[in-house]
Design a protein around this motif. Structure first.
Motif, PDB file in Angstrom:
ATOM      1  N   UNK A  40      -3.974 -33.687  -6.514  1.00 23.98           N
ATOM      2  CA  UNK A  40      -4.974 -34.471  -7.251  1.00 23.98           C
ATOM      3  C   UNK A  40      -5.153 -33.854  -8.632  1.00 23.98           C
ATOM      4  N   UNK A  41      -4.930 -34.641  -9.672  1.00 29.01           N
ATOM      5  CA  UNK A  41      -5.038 -34.125 -11.033  1.00 29.01           C
ATOM      6  C   UNK A  41      -6.225 -34.709 -11.799  1.00 29.01           C
ATOM      7  N   UNK A  42      -7.066 -35.481 -11.114  1.00 26.24           N
ATOM      8  CA  UNK A  42      -8.258 -36.044 -11.759  1.00 26.24           C
ATOM      9  C   UNK A  42      -9.468 -35.200 -11.374  1.00 26.24           C
ATOM     10  N   UNK A  43     -10.037 -34.515 -12.351  1.00 23.78           N
ATOM     11  CA  UNK A  43     -11.172 -33.645 -12.019  1.00 23.78           C
ATOM     12  C   UNK A  43     -12.411 -34.446 -11.656  1.00 23.78           C
ATOM     13  N   UNK A  44     -12.452 -35.708 -12.078  1.00 25.92           N
ATOM     14  CA  UNK A  44     -13.593 -36.561 -11.753  1.00 25.92           C
ATOM     15  C   UNK A  44     -13.448 -37.282 -10.430  1.00 25.92           C
ATOM     16  N   UNK A  45     -12.405 -36.970  -9.684  1.00 27.46           N
ATOM     17  CA  UNK A  45     -12.183 -37.596  -8.372  1.00 27.46           C
ATOM     18  C   UNK A  45     -13.431 -37.437  -7.520  1.00 27.46           C
ATOM     19  N   UNK A  46     -13.923 -38.537  -6.993  1.00 26.29           N
ATOM     20  CA  UNK A  46     -15.119 -38.503  -6.160  1.00 26.29           C
ATOM     21  C   UNK A  46     -14.731 -38.155  -4.730  1.00 26.29           C
ATOM     22  N   UNK A  47     -15.288 -37.068  -4.239  1.00 29.71           N
ATOM     23  CA  UNK A  47     -15.035 -36.649  -2.858  1.00 29.71           C
ATOM     24  C   UNK A  47     -16.155 -37.170  -1.969  1.00 29.71           C
ATOM     25  N   UNK A  48     -15.805 -37.502  -0.750  1.00 25.81           N
ATOM     26  CA  UNK A  48     -16.798 -37.939   0.229  1.00 25.81           C
ATOM     27  C   UNK A  48     -16.736 -37.009   1.440  1.00 25.81           C
ATOM     28  N   UNK A  49     -17.760 -37.078   2.264  1.00 23.64           N
ATOM     29  CA  UNK A  49     -17.819 -36.233   3.459  1.00 23.64           C
ATOM     30  C   UNK A  49     -16.556 -36.406   4.293  1.00 23.64           C
ATOM     31  N   UNK A  50     -15.974 -35.282   4.705  1.00 22.21           N
ATOM     32  CA  UNK A  50     -14.781 -35.324   5.531  1.00 22.21           C
ATOM     33  C   UNK A  50     -13.495 -35.115   4.748  1.00 22.21           C
ATOM     34  N   UNK A  51     -13.534 -35.277   3.415  1.00 24.40           N
ATOM     35  CA  UNK A  51     -12.340 -35.001   2.613  1.00 24.40           C
ATOM     36  C   UNK A  51     -11.975 -33.526   2.744  1.00 24.40           C
ATOM     37  N   UNK A  52     -10.657 -33.248   2.717  1.00 26.07           N
ATOM     38  CA  UNK A  52     -10.188 -31.867   2.781  1.00 26.07           C
ATOM     39  C   UNK A  52      -9.573 -31.486   1.443  1.00 26.07           C
ATOM     40  N   UNK A  53     -10.089 -30.404   0.869  1.00 25.41           N
ATOM     41  CA  UNK A  53      -9.593 -29.890  -0.406  1.00 25.41           C
ATOM     42  C   UNK A  53      -8.839 -28.600  -0.121  1.00 25.41           C
ATOM     43  N   UNK A  54      -7.595 -28.520  -0.582  1.00 27.43           N
ATOM     44  CA  UNK A  54      -6.765 -27.338  -0.358  1.00 27.43           C
ATOM     45  C   UNK A  54      -6.400 -26.716  -1.698  1.00 27.43           C
ATOM     46  N   UNK A  55      -6.643 -25.400  -1.792  1.00 34.59           N
ATOM     47  CA  UNK A  55      -6.310 -24.633  -2.994  1.00 34.59           C
ATOM     48  C   UNK A  55      -5.734 -23.301  -2.545  1.00 34.59           C
ATOM     49  N   UNK A  56      -4.562 -22.960  -3.048  1.00 29.89           N
ATOM     50  CA  UNK A  56      -3.933 -21.664  -2.765  1.00 29.89           C
ATOM     51  C   UNK A  56      -3.869 -21.383  -1.259  1.00 29.89           C
ATOM     52  N   UNK A  57      -3.544 -22.398  -0.476  1.00 26.44           N
ATOM     53  CA  UNK A  57      -3.399 -22.215   0.958  1.00 26.44           C
ATOM     54  C   UNK A  57      -4.697 -22.209   1.741  1.00 26.44           C
ATOM     55  N   UNK A  58      -5.831 -22.309   1.070  1.00 29.92           N
ATOM     56  CA  UNK A  58      -7.127 -22.360   1.753  1.00 29.92           C
ATOM     57  C   UNK A  58      -7.624 -23.788   1.753  1.00 29.92           C
ATOM     58  N   UNK A  59      -8.135 -24.238   2.893  1.00 30.11           N
ATOM     59  CA  UNK A  59      -8.674 -25.597   2.989  1.00 30.11           C
ATOM     60  C   UNK A  59     -10.170 -25.561   3.167  1.00 30.11           C
ATOM     61  N   UNK A  60     -10.815 -26.530   2.542  1.00 34.43           N
ATOM     62  CA  UNK A  60     -12.259 -26.673   2.619  1.00 34.43           C
ATOM     63  C   UNK A  60     -12.567 -28.122   2.951  1.00 34.43           C
ATOM     64  N   UNK A  61     -13.498 -28.338   3.874  1.00 35.52           N
ATOM     65  CA  UNK A  61     -13.906 -29.688   4.223  1.00 35.52           C
ATOM     66  C   UNK A  61     -15.204 -30.010   3.490  1.00 35.52           C
ATOM     67  N   UNK A  62     -15.245 -31.175   2.890  1.00 35.47           N
ATOM     68  CA  UNK A  62     -16.434 -31.602   2.158  1.00 35.47           C
ATOM     69  C   UNK A  62     -17.519 -31.962   3.161  1.00 35.47           C
ATOM     70  N   UNK A  63     -18.667 -31.297   3.016  1.00 34.72           N
ATOM     71  CA  UNK A  63     -19.840 -31.589   3.850  1.00 34.72           C
ATOM     72  C   UNK A  63     -21.014 -31.791   2.915  1.00 34.72           C
ATOM     73  N   UNK A  64     -21.516 -32.998   2.855  1.00 29.11           N
ATOM     74  CA  UNK A  64     -22.592 -33.295   1.902  1.00 29.11           C
ATOM     75  C   UNK A  64     -23.935 -33.397   2.588  1.00 29.11           C
TER      76      UNK A  64
END
Length: 64
Positions: A40-64
């Motif tokens: 994903x190259x759009x910094x304004x990308x809207x994340x919603x609950x349940x989306x998974x963001x991965x950076x440098x091999x680490x994953x994070x789940x969006x919890x709002x």
């Protein structure tokens, strides 16, 4: 931003992945960040609950 979404760059700062908005922008633009498995190259990308963001091999789940 509503209670149901958060911008990708804000999420990176919130989780401590990026210390500044500028750092978050560079990480996103360089293709280091994936959302739900896709680069994903759009910094304004809207994340919603349940989306998974991965950076440098680490994953994070969006919890709002």
């Amino acid at each position: 931003m509503t209670n149901q979404t958060i911008k990708l760059d804000q999420f990176l700062k919130l989780k401590g992945i990026a210390s500044t908005g500028g750092q978050a922008k560079l990480m996103i633009q360089s293709g280091e960040v994936k959302v739900n498995g896709s680069p994903e190259t759009r910094r304004g990308r809207q994340l919603v609950k349940g989306d998974r963001v991965t950076v440098a091999g680490q994953s994070f789940t969006v919890e709002l």
